[in-house]
Design a protein around this motif. Structure first.
Motif, PDB file in Angstrom:
ATOM      1  N   TYR A 224       0.834  -0.762   0.163  1.00  0.00           N
ATOM      2  CA  TYR A 224      -0.374   0.202   0.015  1.00  0.00           C
ATOM      3  C   TYR A 224       0.948   1.354   0.057  1.00  0.00           C
ATOM      4  O   TYR A 224       1.961   1.260   0.236  1.00  0.00           O
ATOM      5  CB  TYR A 224      -0.786   0.080   0.755  1.00  0.00           C
ATOM      6  N   LYS A 225       0.274   2.404  -0.618  1.00  0.00           N
ATOM      7  CA  LYS A 225       0.927   3.827  -0.710  1.00  0.00           C
ATOM      8  C   LYS A 225      -0.415   4.840  -0.432  1.00  0.00           C
ATOM      9  O   LYS A 225      -1.457   4.363  -1.207  1.00  0.00           O
ATOM     10  CB  LYS A 225       2.186   3.837  -1.627  1.00  0.00           C
ATOM     11  N   THR A 226       0.026   5.593   0.568  1.00  0.00           N
ATOM     12  CA  THR A 226      -0.585   7.096   0.166  1.00  0.00           C
ATOM     13  C   THR A 226      -0.053   8.260   0.246  1.00  0.00           C
ATOM     14  O   THR A 226       1.416   8.325   0.420  1.00  0.00           O
ATOM     15  CB  THR A 226      -1.127   6.860   2.127  1.00  0.00           C
ATOM     16  N   LYS A 227      -0.881   8.634   0.444  1.00  0.00           N
ATOM     17  CA  LYS A 227      -0.585  10.130  -0.134  1.00  0.00           C
ATOM     18  C   LYS A 227      -1.975  11.084   0.782  1.00  0.00           C
ATOM     19  O   LYS A 227      -2.876  11.191   0.697  1.00  0.00           O
ATOM     20  CB  LYS A 227      -0.399  11.359  -1.404  1.00  0.00           C
ATOM     21  N   ARG A 228      -1.574  12.697   1.580  1.00  0.00           N
ATOM     22  CA  ARG A 228      -2.969  13.531   2.075  1.00  0.00           C
ATOM     23  C   ARG A 228      -3.656  11.971   2.780  1.00  0.00           C
ATOM     24  O   ARG A 228      -4.720  12.527   3.286  1.00  0.00           O
ATOM     25  CB  ARG A 228      -3.434  13.581   0.891  1.00  0.00           C
ATOM     26  N   VAL A 229      -3.367  10.783   3.026  1.00  0.00           N
ATOM     27  CA  VAL A 229      -4.106  10.274   4.061  1.00  0.00           C
ATOM     28  C   VAL A 229      -2.561   9.402   5.485  1.00  0.00           C
ATOM     29  O   VAL A 229      -1.516   8.657   4.633  1.00  0.00           O
ATOM     30  CB  VAL A 229      -5.076   8.997   2.804  1.00  0.00           C
ATOM     31  N   LYS A 230      -2.880   9.163   6.226  1.00  0.00           N
ATOM     32  CA  LYS A 230      -2.114   8.668   6.580  1.00  0.00           C
ATOM     33  C   LYS A 230      -2.713   6.795   6.787  1.00  0.00           C
ATOM     34  O   LYS A 230      -3.940   6.638   7.453  1.00  0.00           O
ATOM     35  CB  LYS A 230      -2.018   9.406   8.438  1.00  0.00           C
ATOM     36  N   ALA A 231      -2.080   5.995   6.878  1.00  0.00           N
ATOM     37  CA  ALA A 231      -2.405   4.532   6.956  1.00  0.00           C
ATOM     38  C   ALA A 231      -1.657   4.397   8.112  1.00  0.00           C
ATOM     39  O   ALA A 231      -0.079   4.373   8.233  1.00  0.00           O
ATOM     40  CB  ALA A 231      -2.466   4.338   5.672  1.00  0.00           C
ATOM     41  N   GLU A 232      -2.214   3.378   8.668  1.00  0.00           N
ATOM     42  CA  GLU A 232      -1.546   2.257   9.576  1.00  0.00           C
ATOM     43  C   GLU A 232      -2.131   0.761   9.856  1.00  0.00           C
ATOM     44  O   GLU A 232      -3.251   0.559   9.186  1.00  0.00           O
ATOM     45  CB  GLU A 232      -2.456   2.671  11.186  1.00  0.00           C
ATOM     46  N   LEU A 233      -1.091  -0.139   9.417  1.00  0.00           N
ATOM     47  CA  LEU A 233      -1.243  -1.375   9.004  1.00  0.00           C
ATOM     48  C   LEU A 233      -1.506  -2.276  10.130  1.00  0.00           C
ATOM     49  O   LEU A 233      -0.336  -2.426  11.609  1.00  0.00           O
ATOM     50  CB  LEU A 233      -0.002  -2.476   8.099  1.00  0.00           C
ATOM     51  N   ARG A 234      -2.477  -2.573  10.940  1.00  0.00           N
ATOM     52  CA  ARG A 234      -2.486  -3.484  11.857  1.00  0.00           C
ATOM     53  C   ARG A 234      -2.331  -4.743  12.006  1.00  0.00           C
ATOM     54  O   ARG A 234      -2.489  -5.334  13.402  1.00  0.00           O
ATOM     55  CB  ARG A 234      -4.685  -3.183  12.219  1.00  0.00           C
ATOM     56  N   SER A 235      -2.746  -5.612  11.212  1.00  0.00           N
ATOM     57  CA  SER A 235      -2.539  -7.119  11.272  1.00  0.00           C
ATOM     58  C   SER A 235      -2.071  -7.210   9.598  1.00  0.00           C
ATOM     59  O   SER A 235      -2.193  -6.670   8.279  1.00  0.00           O
ATOM     60  CB  SER A 235      -3.260  -7.877  11.231  1.00  0.00           C
ATOM     61  N   TYR A 236      -0.865  -8.250   9.177  1.00  0.00           N
ATOM     62  CA  TYR A 236      -0.731  -8.667   8.406  1.00  0.00           C
ATOM     63  C   TYR A 236      -0.414 -10.756   8.157  1.00  0.00           C
ATOM     64  O   TYR A 236       0.982 -10.691   9.106  1.00  0.00           O
ATOM     65  CB  TYR A 236       0.132  -8.085   7.121  1.00  0.00           C
ATOM     66  N   ASP A 237      -0.812 -11.139   7.203  1.00  0.00           N
ATOM     67  CA  ASP A 237      -0.836 -12.842   8.331  1.00  0.00           C
ATOM     68  C   ASP A 237      -1.680 -13.690   6.880  1.00  0.00           C
ATOM     69  O   ASP A 237      -2.236 -13.204   6.367  1.00  0.00           O
ATOM     70  CB  ASP A 237      -1.443 -12.535   9.341  1.00  0.00           C
ATOM     71  N   VAL A 238      -0.791 -14.517   7.230  1.00  0.00           N
ATOM     72  CA  VAL A 238      -1.448 -15.842   6.357  1.00  0.00           C
ATOM     73  C   VAL A 238      -2.838 -16.592   6.858  1.00  0.00           C
ATOM     74  O   VAL A 238      -3.195 -16.220   7.678  1.00  0.00           O
ATOM     75  CB  VAL A 238      -0.257 -16.981   5.975  1.00  0.00           C
ATOM     76  N   ILE A 239      -3.282 -16.982   6.113  1.00  0.00           N
ATOM     77  CA  ILE A 239      -4.958 -17.776   6.695  1.00  0.00           C
ATOM     78  C   ILE A 239      -4.732 -19.113   6.246  1.00  0.00           C
ATOM     79  O   ILE A 239      -4.805 -20.465   5.375  1.00  0.00           O
ATOM     80  CB  ILE A 239      -6.109 -16.882   5.515  1.00  0.00           C
ATOM     81  N   SER A 240      -3.994 -19.395   7.116  1.00  0.00           N
ATOM     82  CA  SER A 240      -3.531 -21.677   6.973  1.00  0.00           C
ATOM     83  C   SER A 240      -4.541 -22.401   7.046  1.00  0.00           C
ATOM     84  O   SER A 240      -3.887 -23.195   6.919  1.00  0.00           O
ATOM     85  CB  SER A 240      -2.389 -21.701   8.493  1.00  0.00           C
ATOM     86  N   SER A 241      -5.602 -21.466   7.309  1.00  0.00           N
ATOM     87  CA  SER A 241      -6.634 -22.852   7.344  1.00  0.00           C
ATOM     88  C   SER A 241      -7.459 -22.941   6.503  1.00  0.00           C
ATOM     89  O   SER A 241      -7.782 -23.891   5.790  1.00  0.00           O
ATOM     90  CB  SER A 241      -7.795 -22.614   8.483  1.00  0.00           C
ATOM     91  N   VAL A 242      -7.067 -22.414   5.028  1.00  0.00           N
ATOM     92  CA  VAL A 242      -7.162 -22.454   3.914  1.00  0.00           C
ATOM     93  C   VAL A 242      -6.479 -23.605   2.461  1.00  0.00           C
ATOM     94  O   VAL A 242      -5.675 -22.729   2.399  1.00  0.00           O
ATOM     95  CB  VAL A 242      -7.426 -21.439   3.087  1.00  0.00           C
ATOM     96  N   LYS A 243      -6.475 -24.488   2.431  1.00  0.00           N
ATOM     97  CA  LYS A 243      -5.493 -25.571   1.879  1.00  0.00           C
ATOM     98  C   LYS A 243      -6.079 -26.028   0.841  1.00  0.00           C
ATOM     99  O   LYS A 243      -5.502 -27.192  -0.135  1.00  0.00           O
ATOM    100  CB  LYS A 243      -5.363 -26.390   2.686  1.00  0.00           C
ATOM    101  N   SER A 244      -7.039 -25.311  -0.285  1.00  0.00           N
ATOM    102  CA  SER A 244      -7.492 -25.955  -1.078  1.00  0.00           C
ATOM    103  C   SER A 244      -6.458 -26.148  -2.784  1.00  0.00           C
ATOM    104  O   SER A 244      -6.753 -26.228  -3.700  1.00  0.00           O
ATOM    105  CB  SER A 244      -8.667 -25.873  -1.489  1.00  0.00           C
ATOM    106  N   SER A 245      -6.072 -25.072  -1.977  1.00  0.00           N
ATOM    107  CA  SER A 245      -5.197 -24.719  -3.662  1.00  0.00           C
ATOM    108  C   SER A 245      -3.423 -24.506  -2.910  1.00  0.00           C
ATOM    109  O   SER A 245      -3.020 -25.248  -1.880  1.00  0.00           O
ATOM    110  CB  SER A 245      -4.970 -23.161  -3.533  1.00  0.00           C
ATOM    111  N   ASP A 246      -2.457 -24.652  -3.920  1.00  0.00           N
ATOM    112  CA  ASP A 246      -1.210 -24.932  -3.990  1.00  0.00           C
ATOM    113  C   ASP A 246      -0.998 -23.425  -3.295  1.00  0.00           C
ATOM    114  O   ASP A 246       0.687 -23.101  -2.555  1.00  0.00           O
ATOM    115  CB  ASP A 246       0.032 -25.068  -4.777  1.00  0.00           C
ATOM    116  N   HIS A 247      -1.105 -22.867  -2.938  1.00  0.00           N
ATOM    117  CA  HIS A 247      -1.293 -21.250  -2.525  1.00  0.00           C
ATOM    118  C   HIS A 247      -1.986 -21.113  -1.280  1.00  0.00           C
ATOM    119  O   HIS A 247      -3.147 -21.054  -0.901  1.00  0.00           O
ATOM    120  CB  HIS A 247      -1.438 -19.751  -3.582  1.00  0.00           C
ATOM    121  N   ARG A 248      -1.741 -20.452  -0.218  1.00  0.00           N
ATOM    122  CA  ARG A 248      -2.215 -20.254   1.443  1.00  0.00           C
ATOM    123  C   ARG A 248      -2.262 -18.443   0.892  1.00  0.00           C
ATOM    124  O   ARG A 248      -2.249 -17.423  -0.222  1.00  0.00           O
ATOM    125  CB  ARG A 248      -1.023 -20.097   1.941  1.00  0.00           C
TER     126      ARG A 248
END
Length: 448
Positions: free
Chosen positions: A412-436
């Motif tokens: 993400y990127k911003t201008k004129r707006v302040k952004a705060e990243l609250r969380s960033y994580d994987v969803i490990s319970s979804v396994k139907s693909s070769d990607h998480r």
């Protein structure tokens, strides 16, 4: 304000407006001018902030608008129903009773008493004390916009019963849901997402380029603050993978209050050796998305009424990634870790993920300004998201034995707006693909 002609207070009957100003003060009547700057939710929240302000709005709507002169669609945002919903949300957050229905067509009782209740002072108090929202969390205010972002390469597999795990629908925390799919199979993604999110949310817009799909959902109570929604797609034939999957980008741009928000999902070139191609594709998308180019590889599709984008001179180039106030870029960006597989597996097993960061191609590109200029990303505190044996927690055991990598990212990127990243994580319970799948919670500060 789309095709709205004239200012907001042009739609107020002059004689009634003069009476209103005489009784309640010019500042109250001028609250309508919030709408002139598309600051509609600010208007609605102001008149839902207190019971006195709510009564003030009831009188304002009932006395000042001509029932024989229908308001344009944009002005229907100043509706007692919306203000009432916001007031109910405020009272619910305080454990109070829900505000009663307000009928603008009903006769106004107790005019003298109501005039006292709806004077200038209550409105000033409402402005100074914002509405308390149920989604308020430590560090956020009712003026903050909470955005939930999720990206998932589905590997052309129809989602299983745990599709709902992609979304955090606990409580009332999020205002926007931004959902990006790559290698999506033939399934009704819109309906599937709507079913999980429930009636509180509605679709703003979607951008679909074969298997590359982007969906933007918002709280219904915030939909009136959105305008100028547009869709675009960027692709190049030689970037396509197997039949039915698509490399490129899908994008949605909108205006929320007076800030422009741009969401992009992309699927870039695969394989460790193609890092320069990925950097080049990033630059191509930045230059092409929502441009007026006649390139065969950029498709411009306005989804609603025209606005400033369509008033540009055809010969003048623009870069919406640079011009937008908020840009969120998500997808299978396909950047790899340039280390031997055995070393990567050992670091993952022992929880030493920081050892892998220096050799992550995207982290290097960001650090050296080689791609995604001006973007930032949260810390990679979760294991690499690719490549898994489908249905298991085992990294690729096929003959190819791919090196585990963080291919799925949210920037993400911003201008004129302040952004705060609250969380960033994987969803490990979804396994139907070769990607998480990967999710993020981004708070845009003081956007309302």
């Amino acid at each position: 304000m789309g095709n709205c002609v004239g200012r907001a207070d042009d739609y107020v009957l002059p004689h009634n407006r003069h009476k209103w100003i005489a009784k309640c003060g010019q500042q109250v009547a001028r609250g309508l001018l919030d709408c002139e700057n598309s600051n509609l939710m600010a208007f609605n929240r102001k008149y839902a902030a207190t019971d006195a302000a709510l009564n003030c709005h009831k009188s304002l709507y009932g006395r000042c608008f001509d029932p024989c002169f229908p308001l344009p669609s944009e002005m229907k945002l100043i509706d007692p129903k919306i203000v009432r919903e916001l007031a109910a949300e405020r009272k619910s957050a305080k454990g109070a009773a829900v505000a009663p229905d307000i009928d603008p067509e009903a006769p106004i009782a107790g005019k003298g008493r109501e005039a006292k209740q709806s004077g200038v002072k209550p409105v000033r108090a409402a402005r100074e004390k914002p509405t308390a929202c149920k989604h308020e969390t430590p560090g956020s205010t009712p003026a903050d916009l909470n955005v939930y972002v999720v990206t998932w390469n589905m590997n052309s597999k129809v989602p299983t019963s745990n599709f709902a795990d992609l979304f955090d629908v606990s409580g009332d925390s999020y205002d926007f849901f931004v959902v990006g799919f790559q290698e999506a199979p033939n399934f009704d993604a819109k309906s599937s997402i709507s079913e999980v999110l429930g009636n509180k949310y509605c679709l703003v817009e979607s951008s679909v380029l074969l298997s590359l799909q982007l969906f933007i959902f918002v709280k219904r109570s915030l939909k009136p603050s959105i305008s100028g929604v547009k869709v675009d797609k960027v692709w190049e034939a030689r970037l396509s993978g197997v039949m039915g999957t698509q490399k490129g980008a899908a994008a949605v741009r909108l205006v929320f209050a007076d800030k422009s928000l741009l969401f992009i999902t992309s699927h870039l070139a695969a394989h460790e050796s193609n890092v320069k191609s990925r950097n080049s594709q990033c630059a191509h998308i930045c230059q092409s998305v929502f441009s007026r180019s006649t390139s065969a590889y950029s498709c411009f599709q306005p989804s609603m009424k025209v606005d400033d984008m369509n008033s540009r001179d055809p010969g003048v180039s623009s870069n919406m990634v640079e011009e937008s106030d908020v840009v969120v870029w998500l997808g299978d960006l396909n950047y790899r870790i340039e280390l031997p597989r055995s070393l990567v597996l050992n670091s993952i097993k022992q929880g030493r993920l920081q050892e892998l960061h220096a050799k992550d191609q995207l982290s290097t590109a960001l650090r050296k300004n080689q791609a995604f200029k001006g973007f930032q990303e949260g810390p990679l505190l979760f294991p690499p998201t690719f490549k898994y044996d489908v249905g298991t927690d085992n990294y690729d055991t096929s003959v190819k034995e791919r090196v585990p990598s963080w291919t799925d990212r949210i920037l993400y990127k911003t201008k004129r707006v302040k952004a705060e990243l609250r969380s960033y994580d994987v969803i490990s319970s979804v396994k139907s693909s070769d990607h998480r799948p990967v999710k993020a919670h981004i708070t845009l500060k003081n956007l309302l």
